[in-house]
Design an enzyme around this catalytic site. Structure first.
Site, PDB file in Angstrom:
ATOM      1  N   GLY A 194       0.811  -1.212   0.000  1.00  0.00           N
ATOM      2  CA  GLY A 194       0.000   0.000   0.000  1.00  0.00           C
ATOM      3  C   GLY A 194       0.842   1.260   0.000  1.00  0.00           C
ATOM      4  O   GLY A 194       0.524   2.240  -0.688  1.00  0.00           O
ATOM      5  N   ASP A 195       1.928   1.248   0.766  1.00  0.00           N
ATOM      6  CA  ASP A 195       2.850   2.403   0.777  1.00  0.00           C
ATOM      7  C   ASP A 195       3.480   2.587  -0.596  1.00  0.00           C
ATOM      8  O   ASP A 195       3.679   3.719  -1.055  1.00  0.00           O
ATOM      9  CB  ASP A 195       3.941   2.191   1.826  1.00  0.00           C
ATOM     10  CG  ASP A 195       3.386   1.856   3.192  1.00  0.00           C
ATOM     11  OD1 ASP A 195       2.329   2.403   3.545  1.00  0.00           O
ATOM     12  OD2 ASP A 195       4.003   1.037   3.894  1.00  0.00           O
TER      13      ASP A 195
END
Length: 300
Positions: A250-251
């Site tokens: 996600g990052d």
């Protein structure tokens, strides 16, 4: 310039083994030390994609020294605040069929250190990007993201917030440039399970109505949805590949989106870069590297 803030960075000790048995002696097949924390992940992938950035946050002790040295050796600029006591945490990531995590608590952040961070943020200029990612240590007020965005309001700084529930909702009146909930987090905000793309779009649009300029929703194996500030709705699936690592995907999507937008100023292109970066991390043992991202970019 892009700045990331990681309130509770970590050294991630990643071990792989055939199986894990609690209460017994377990022996590893391989070990690796990575630099962890959501903002640091964003900084790393941005650097990999050729975007200069500065990692901000708090460090302490010999573990903090190792983390800062490692980031600088990899080409990431740092401007951390050093805490007088404690140790930067070590997180243990056990990969043995299933993934098990043991996350450290991290050092306490006193009021004086927090004020020092505010002073650093006061130096940001119009057009700079600030990424705020992850949970808040118990030693900090739970409205810290809100306080930061209020302090920066009206200065032309683009803010990115990757947080959950109340942390995320509290910053919406300050019109963050980008927020990135996943579909489960989005459902939690509205107290329901989202099962269709239309339900996700409807909820994401409500967050836009509350102030978010762009809403990027990650949906694991179902891909991602972007609602951009021009009214566009973009859906992407996922490329074929074997998932080796869920940590940091996600990052990486956030970093890829920012890299794509900074290079093209086009939301559809930014979304594709974000999706490619997230998938590249999921398909590798570490965080996304540029060759893998560019290879996957051609599949969208």
């Amino acid at each position: 310039m892009v700045y990331t803030v990681t309130f509770n960075p970590a050294l991630d000790y990643v071990v792989r083994m055939d199986g894990f048995q609690a209460g017994d002696i377990n022996r590893t097949q391989s070990e690796q030390v990575q630099f962890g924390g959501k903002g640091i992940n964003v900084s790393t992938v941005l650097r990999n994609l050729g975007i200069e950035n500065v990692a901000l946050g708090f460090l302490a002790g010999f573990t903090g020294q190792a983390l800062e040295r490692g980031l600088r050796d990899s080409g990431i600029q740092t401007d951390f605040i050093w805490l007088p006591e404690g140790l930067t945490r070590i997180n243990v990531k056990i990969k043995a069929g299933e993934e098990t995590e043991i996350n450290g608590r991290g050092p306490a952040i006193p009021a004086a250190a927090l004020e020092e961070l505010f002073n650093k943020l006061d130096r940001l200029q119009t057009g700079d990007v600030l990424d705020l990612s992850g949970s808040i240590p118990t030693s900090l007020p739970d409205d810290i993201y809100q306080k930061i965005l209020a302090r920066l309001e009206g200065r032309g700084i683009l803010t990115v917030v990757d947080a959950t529930r109340d942390l995320l909702c509290a910053v919406l009146p300050y019109r963050p440039f980008l927020i990135k909930p996943n579909n489960h987090e989005l459902g939690e905000i509205f107290g329901k399970t989202l099962t269709t793309d239309q339900e996700i779009v409807d909820c994401a649009r409500q967050l836009q109505e509350k102030g978010a300029r762009n809403v990027l929703v990650s949906m694991a194996g179902d891909g991602s949805l972007l609602l951009d500030e021009t009214g566009g709705v973009h859906k992407l699936g996922v490329p074929r590949g074997k998932v080796l690592n869920s940590v940091g995907a996600g990052d990486s999507m956030v970093a890829g989106f920012l890299a794509g937008w900074l290079k093209t100023r086009d939301y559809a292109a930014a979304h594709r870069m974000g999706a490619a970066a997230g998938s590249a991390t999921a398909f590798s043992d570490g965080l996304a590297a540029e060759p893998e991202v560019l290879a996957l970019l051609d599949t969208f």
